[in-house]
Design a protein around this motif. Structure first.
Motif, mmCIF file in Angstrom:
data_model
loop_
_atom_site.group_PDB
_atom_site.id
_atom_site.type_symbol
_atom_site.label_atom_id
_atom_site.label_comp_id
_atom_site.label_asym_id
_atom_site.label_seq_id
_atom_site.Cartn_x
_atom_site.Cartn_y
_atom_site.Cartn_z
ATOM 1 N N LEU A 24 17.041 -2.916 -14.996
ATOM 2 C CA LEU A 24 17.268 -4.148 -14.245
ATOM 3 C C LEU A 24 18.586 -4.203 -13.484
ATOM 4 N N THR A 25 19.418 -3.187 -13.606
ATOM 5 C CA THR A 25 20.693 -3.176 -12.899
ATOM 6 C C THR A 25 20.830 -1.869 -12.132
ATOM 7 N N PRO A 26 21.751 -1.824 -11.190
ATOM 8 C CA PRO A 26 21.975 -0.565 -10.468
ATOM 9 C C PRO A 26 22.866 0.421 -11.229
ATOM 10 N N LEU A 27 23.181 0.122 -12.483
ATOM 11 C CA LEU A 27 24.046 1.004 -13.267
ATOM 12 C C LEU A 27 23.354 2.336 -13.543
ATOM 13 N N THR A 28 24.123 3.407 -13.464
ATOM 14 C CA THR A 28 23.593 4.734 -13.784
ATOM 15 C C THR A 28 23.684 4.952 -15.293
ATOM 16 N N PRO A 29 22.957 5.939 -15.821
ATOM 17 C CA PRO A 29 23.085 6.230 -17.254
ATOM 18 C C PRO A 29 24.531 6.538 -17.667
ATOM 19 N N ALA A 30 25.299 7.167 -16.796
ATOM 20 C CA ALA A 30 26.699 7.450 -17.119
ATOM 21 C C ALA A 30 27.506 6.152 -17.258
ATOM 22 N N HIS A 31 27.248 5.188 -16.388
ATOM 23 C CA HIS A 31 27.928 3.891 -16.490
ATOM 24 C C HIS A 31 27.579 3.201 -17.805
#
Length: 117
Positions: A24-31
């Protein structure tokens, strides 16, 4: 039986939060990885994560938030024991076993199995 259920529920909830963040967010797995480690560290600093580990056991200590907790608790213990220099040694001492296990098992699996390109 109740301990297994709590470990499953709390660990599952942590994973569900991570999955929602990925979906649901533009966050990457690293973030998200960094967010969970920092969240575990901050909650430990305020004394809020240890009660969760006491209640859920491995369900709270195995996910990435547990790694942040280990770093902070190790650092606090070494600062109490060695003073200023404990800042540098505490996190390493507390997390060395888990990091080394990941390296050894990762290397072993890469030797035993043919990775896909």
């Amino acid at each position: 039986m109740a301990a297994y259920l709590m470990a499953f529920l709390i660990g599952g909830l942590i994973c569900v939060i991570g999955q929602f963040l990925m979906d649901l967010t533009p966050l990457t797995p690293a973030h998200i990885l960094v967010l969970f480690v920092v969240l575990g560290a901050v909650l430990s600093g305020f004394g809020l994560y240890q009660p969760l580990i006491d209640m859920a056991g491995a369900g709270a200590s195995v996910p990435l938030t547990g790694f942040g907790h280990a770093l902070v608790t190790g650092t606090i213990e070494d600062v109490d024991k060695h003073g200023f220099w404990g800042i540098f040694s505490g996190g390493l001492r507390a997390s060395a076993t888990g990091v080394m296990a990941a390296v050894i098992f990762g290397f072993t699996m890469s030797v035993l199995f043919n990775p896909k390109g």
